[in-house]
Design an enzyme around this catalytic site. Structure first.
Site, short mmCIF file in Angstrom:
data_model
loop_
_atom_site.label_atom_id
_atom_site.label_comp_id
_atom_site.label_asym_id
_atom_site.label_seq_id
_atom_site.Cartn_x
_atom_site.Cartn_y
_atom_site.Cartn_z
N LYS A 1 -1.70 -14.18 3.75
CA LYS A 1 -1.62 -15.10 2.61
C LYS A 1 -0.25 -15.78 2.67
O LYS A 1 0.52 -15.79 1.70
CB LYS A 1 -1.83 -14.32 1.31
CG LYS A 1 -2.03 -15.16 0.07
CD LYS A 1 -3.37 -15.85 0.02
CE LYS A 1 -3.45 -16.74 -1.21
NZ LYS A 1 -4.62 -17.64 -1.18
N ASP B 1 -8.19 -14.84 1.18
CA ASP B 1 -9.28 -15.21 0.27
C ASP B 1 -10.40 -15.91 1.03
O ASP B 1 -11.59 -15.65 0.80
CB ASP B 1 -8.77 -16.05 -0.92
CG ASP B 1 -7.80 -17.15 -0.50
OD1 ASP B 1 -7.30 -17.12 0.64
OD2 ASP B 1 -7.54 -18.04 -1.33
N TYR C 1 0.79 -1.21 0.00
CA TYR C 1 0.00 0.00 0.00
C TYR C 1 0.84 1.28 0.00
O TYR C 1 0.36 2.36 -0.33
CB TYR C 1 -0.91 0.00 1.23
CG TYR C 1 -2.18 0.77 0.99
CD1 TYR C 1 -3.26 0.17 0.37
CD2 TYR C 1 -2.29 2.09 1.37
CE1 TYR C 1 -4.41 0.88 0.13
CE2 TYR C 1 -3.45 2.81 1.15
CZ TYR C 1 -4.51 2.20 0.53
OH TYR C 1 -5.65 2.89 0.29
N ASP D 1 -7.40 -2.82 3.79
CA ASP D 1 -8.10 -1.83 2.96
C ASP D 1 -9.29 -2.50 2.28
O ASP D 1 -10.42 -1.99 2.31
CB ASP D 1 -7.11 -1.29 1.93
CG ASP D 1 -7.75 -0.26 1.01
OD1 ASP D 1 -8.46 0.61 1.53
OD2 ASP D 1 -7.52 -0.33 -0.21
N ASP E 1 -13.62 -2.40 3.38
CA ASP E 1 -14.70 -1.91 2.51
C ASP E 1 -15.81 -2.96 2.41
O ASP E 1 -17.00 -2.63 2.39
CB ASP E 1 -14.18 -1.57 1.11
CG ASP E 1 -13.60 -0.16 1.01
OD1 ASP E 1 -13.16 0.37 2.05
OD2 ASP E 1 -13.60 0.42 -0.09
MG MG Z 1 -10.21 2.00 1.05
#
Ligand code: MG
Ligand code: NAI
Length: 344
Positions: free
Chosen positions: A180, A213, A132, A237, A241
């Site tokens: 992961k 996942d 990020y 992130d 959402d």
């Molecule tokens: Mg975001």
């Protein structure tokens, strides 16, 4: 973390940013003034609009005032999806510069038709490293794009410690470490190992783990199984959402980033250019972010409770902005007035 005190004045650096940030942040500040009139507001600038006039998206004075206040309320900024000379995301930079390393993103059921009954989770997202950060370059004359994913022991240790201390303090029960590590054994593998090491010091808190996942699958299938999720920056992130959808939508999702003696409150959503300037944005996410700041950083539990209760009451009376329900939707301003009416 700082505690409020009658002796030292509490200051808040307020950065509205771009788009609906300029609408929802004033609404949240109004609510704050009702419950904590002693807080001194220091308005500062950052964002895409500022960049166009001043050639920097984050002026030094803003960073300076943010440091002095040790508490920031941030709206949202617009960032283009293509490289622009001299531009960088001011919020990503600010979180990192201030080392506000743990981003807390709760998703909780709210009394709106778009929210899912029983959902009550908290996602803790590491905030200072991982893909990020956007350390990228190209090779092959631009035909190969390369991004660096950096995970360190130090950053993982501090975010894990903060998470478990917080879980203890707010009385939650379980932490799910999401990664992961099966594919990224050196980076996510390190995150996993270090997080599990620290977790072992908190035997009263249940710890489990999921691949990202699988976590996404369960987030959709059965979100009520989650309590606290601890995860690196990019997964956090994306998952937050998803979680925001169960909380009722982007307009309702708050967040607070914490570091050593620093806190940055901000709604999860962006600058929403599609609705900016129309006076219809939902200020709930920003108001609830202020409540998080009051509760978890300034230790002003009563003021935080007041805001949360006033927002819930407004929503439960069916007073919604247009993102929740189109028929009879009210404006940002009217919504704010109703919340304030439940505060006095
Ligand atoms: Mg975001
Ligand atoms: P967004 O969160 O701005 O909007 C997504 C959708 O949700 C839009 O349809 C928008 O109208 C709606 N929405 C968001 N917040 C709302 C609110 N408070 N009330 C009512 N509806 C709301 O995300 P998007 O469209 O992907 O990005 C737009 C811009 O925002 C981009 O430039 C992006 O880089 C930036 N952004 C900034 C963030 C920040 O400053 N922290 C975070 C996410 C995006």
């Amino acid at each position: 973390m700082s505690e409020s005190s009658a002796l030292s004045p509490i200051e808040l650096c307020v950065i509205e940013g771009d788009g609906i940030g300029r609408e929802v942040i004033p609404a949240a500040v109004e609510v704050l003034k009702h419950v904590a009139p002693d807080v001194i507001i220091r308005p500062m600038e950052a964002g895409w609009g500022y960049f166009q006039k001043h050639k920097t998206p984050l002026p030094d004075e803003t960073i300076q005032v943010a440091r002095e206040c040790k508490a920031i309320l941030f709206g949202a900024v617009s960032s283009p999806a293509y490289p622009v000379e001299g531009y960088f995301s001011p919020i990503v930079r600010l979180r990192r510069t201030l080392q506000a390393f743990a981003n807390l993103r709760p998703a909780q059921h709210l009394p709106v038709p778009t929210s899912r009954e029983g959902v009550d989770m908290l996602i803790v997202r590491e905030n200072t490293e991982d893909l990020y950060i956007g350390h990228e370059h190209t090779e092959d004359e631009g035909q190969t794009g390369i991004a660096e994913k950096v995970i360190t022991r130090d950053a993982t240790e501090r975010v894990t410690r903060l998470t478990y201390e917080l879980v203890r303090r707010i009385g939650r029960k379980k932490v799910t470490i999401v990664h992961k590590a099966n594919v990224l054994s050196q980076s996510d593998g390190l995150f996993r190992r270090v997080a599990l090491e620290i977790a072992a010091n908190y035997p009263e808190i249940i710890t489990d783990e999921l691949y990202v996942d699988t976590a996404a699958y369960w987030m959709v299938k059965d979100p009520n199984r989650f309590d606290v999720i601890l995860t690196p920056n990019l997964y956090g992130d994306i998952l937050s959402d998803m979680a925001a959808a169960w909380g009722g939508g982007m307009g309702l999702a708050p967040s607070l980033s914490l570091g050593e003696n620093i806190a940055l409150a901000e709604p999860v959503h962006g600058s929403a250019p599609d609705i900016a300037g129309k006076g219809i944005a939902n200020p709930t996410a920003s108001m609830l972010s202020v409540a998080m700041l009051l509760r978890l950083y300034w230790n002003r539990i009563e003021a935080a409770d007041k805001i949360e209760q006033a927002v819930r009451k407004t929503l439960s009376e069916g007073d919604y902005t247009v993102d929740i329900y189109t028929e009879g939707a009210i404006s940002t301003e009217d919504f704010t007035k109703r919340v304030c009416s439940h505060l006095s």
